[in-house]
Motif scaffolding. Structure first.
Motif, PDB file in Angstrom:
ATOM      1  N   PRO A 164       0.831  -1.205   0.000  1.00 56.94           N
ATOM      2  CA  PRO A 164       0.000   0.000   0.000  1.00 56.94           C
ATOM      3  C   PRO A 164       0.863   1.253   0.000  1.00 56.94           C
ATOM      4  O   PRO A 164       2.010   1.234   0.443  1.00 56.94           O
ATOM      5  N   ASN A 165       0.315   2.330  -0.512  1.00 58.02           N
ATOM      6  CA  ASN A 165       0.986   3.616  -0.416  1.00 58.02           C
ATOM      7  C   ASN A 165       0.051   4.587   0.288  1.00 58.02           C
ATOM      8  O   ASN A 165      -1.046   4.211   0.716  1.00 58.02           O
ATOM      9  N   ARG A 166       0.437   5.814   0.400  1.00 56.89           N
ATOM     10  CA  ARG A 166      -0.352   6.764   1.187  1.00 56.89           C
ATOM     11  C   ARG A 166      -1.719   7.049   0.573  1.00 56.89           C
ATOM     12  O   ARG A 166      -2.602   7.586   1.236  1.00 56.89           O
ATOM     13  N   LYS A 167      -1.920   6.666  -0.683  1.00 51.40           N
ATOM     14  CA  LYS A 167      -3.197   6.906  -1.353  1.00 51.40           C
ATOM     15  C   LYS A 167      -4.153   5.710  -1.267  1.00 51.40           C
ATOM     16  O   LYS A 167      -5.346   5.848  -1.552  1.00 51.40           O
ATOM     17  N   THR A 168      -3.643   4.538  -0.896  1.00 51.40           N
ATOM     18  CA  THR A 168      -4.429   3.307  -1.002  1.00 51.40           C
ATOM     19  C   THR A 168      -5.757   3.380  -0.255  1.00 51.40           C
ATOM     20  O   THR A 168      -6.806   2.981  -0.773  1.00 51.40           O
ATOM     21  N   THR A 218      -4.056   6.343  -9.451  1.00 53.51           N
ATOM     22  CA  THR A 218      -4.566   5.482 -10.522  1.00 53.51           C
ATOM     23  C   THR A 218      -4.970   4.114  -9.982  1.00 53.51           C
ATOM     24  O   THR A 218      -4.172   3.428  -9.340  1.00 53.51           O
ATOM     25  N   LEU A 219      -6.216   3.730 -10.234  1.00 49.78           N
ATOM     26  CA  LEU A 219      -6.743   2.423  -9.852  1.00 49.78           C
ATOM     27  C   LEU A 219      -6.604   1.469 -11.034  1.00 49.78           C
ATOM     28  O   LEU A 219      -6.905   1.831 -12.175  1.00 49.78           O
ATOM     29  N   ILE A 220      -6.157   0.243 -10.754  1.00 48.90           N
ATOM     30  CA  ILE A 220      -5.983  -0.764 -11.800  1.00 48.90           C
ATOM     31  C   ILE A 220      -6.761  -2.015 -11.407  1.00 48.90           C
ATOM     32  O   ILE A 220      -6.563  -2.568 -10.324  1.00 48.90           O
ATOM     33  N   ARG A 250      -8.838   7.015 -12.761  1.00 51.09           N
ATOM     34  CA  ARG A 250      -8.147   8.048 -11.990  1.00 51.09           C
ATOM     35  C   ARG A 250      -9.073   8.542 -10.888  1.00 51.09           C
ATOM     36  O   ARG A 250     -10.237   8.876 -11.148  1.00 51.09           O
ATOM     37  N   LEU A 251      -8.573   8.549  -9.651  1.00 54.40           N
ATOM     38  CA  LEU A 251      -9.356   9.012  -8.506  1.00 54.40           C
ATOM     39  C   LEU A 251      -9.051  10.477  -8.223  1.00 54.40           C
ATOM     40  O   LEU A 251      -7.891  10.868  -8.079  1.00 54.40           O
ATOM     41  N   LEU A 259      -9.793   5.656 -17.700  1.00 55.74           N
ATOM     42  CA  LEU A 259      -8.729   6.165 -18.558  1.00 55.74           C
ATOM     43  C   LEU A 259      -8.561   5.339 -19.831  1.00 55.74           C
ATOM     44  O   LEU A 259      -7.733   5.680 -20.675  1.00 55.74           O
ATOM     45  N   ASN A 260      -9.357   4.254 -19.983  1.00 54.69           N
ATOM     46  CA  ASN A 260      -9.134   3.329 -21.095  1.00 54.69           C
ATOM     47  C   ASN A 260     -10.023   3.544 -22.310  1.00 54.69           C
ATOM     48  O   ASN A 260      -9.916   2.813 -23.275  1.00 54.69           O
TER      49      ASN A 260
END
Length: 271
Positions: A164-168, A218-220, A250-251, A259-260
């Motif tokens: 995780p990162n600070r955005k998760t 960015t969510l994947i 993109r959040l 984005l696709n």
């Protein structure tokens, strides 16, 4: 010298206390057993020995190496000994993983105090993981920062899970919107990094589920692979399976924008 002796006495008493088998609860015993577990194939490196005699001991458990790592600045270790200690943390994480133990460590405490239950389980990418908690006061939380960072980073890598990162945490929860055909769509992102996605078409629903990760904002999304039973179930129902392969959103301010290409937009619901 006196300071070093005091620290060693503190370490020794802490290790003895942590190894006390007379735990008052099942969770305390489970916690004690795990932090004092010696990996089956963990060896002491007889070739690359640390310079400091303080490290020339059996650092073969989470408990022992966590404590020594926390006092590395007090011991005034050389650069090579600090690197040796870092390598030892990586080695213990690896051997625990090879023994079938999936463990992540988190820090708790401070002003809010520590919970009664210091061991828990969580699910990430459909993997059951033990969450060990290290209790801190407001003044000593820095001591375990290095250990937790190295240990967790190695364990995430071995489990092939994006850390995780600070955005998760911003992604956790439910998002709703409409497709370009004006059908209701819903996306649920769970803390264990699994997702469910529906397109409600009234008479039936298009559906998919799988694993998610984020790279900053960015969510994947990647759908899981269907087995034969799944394929039969979908063939007999009105539901249609959708497959996402690297679908990106993109959040921004609680809103997801695709984005696709299909320009799907979803808004985070407030519970």
């Amino acid at each position: 010298m006196r300071k070093t002796i005091f620290i060693l006495n503190l370490i020794f008493s802490t290790l003895i206390f942590a190894q006390n088998p007379e735990s008052s609860t099942l969770y305390e015993k489970e916690y004690s057993d795990l932090i004092n577990y010696v990996p089956k194939n963990l060896k002491f490196d007889s070739i690359h020995k640390p310079e400091s005699h303080l490290l020339q001991t059996e650092l073969n458990t989470i408990n022992s190496i966590q404590i020594y790592s926390g006092f590395r600045k007090d011991f005034k270790l050389s650069e090579s000994d600090n690197q040796w200690l870092d390598n030892r943390i990586n080695q213990i994480a690896t051997e625990l993983f090879l023994d079938g133990k999936r463990i992540l460590v988190s820090a708790v405490g401070g002003y809010s105090g520590c919970p009664n239950k210091m061991i828990d389980t969580l699910q990430l990418n459909n993997i059951e993981i033990v969450n060990l908690k290290f209790c801190h006061t407001c003044a000593n939380s820095y001591r375990d920062k290095k250990f937790i960072e190295i240990f967790n980073s190695k364990m995430y890598s071995l489990m092939e899970i994006e850390p995780p990162n600070r955005k998760t945490k911003l992604f956790y929860g439910e998002f709703q919107g409409r497709s370009k055909e004006r059908y209701e769509i819903k996306l649920i992102l769970k803390e264990e990094r699994t997702f469910k996605y529906w397109v409600n078409k009234g008479h039936g629903s298009d559906f998919t589920e799988g694993l998610w990760k984020n790279i900053n904002e960015t969510l994947i999304l990647n759908s899981r692979n269907l087995n034969k039973d799944d394929e039969i179930s979908f063939a007999l129902s009105s539901a249609k399976w959708i497959e996402f392969k690297g679908l990106e959103f993109r959040l921004k301010k609680g809103k997801l924008t695709e984005l696709n290409g299909e320009n799907r937009k979803l808004k985070q619901t407030v519970e």
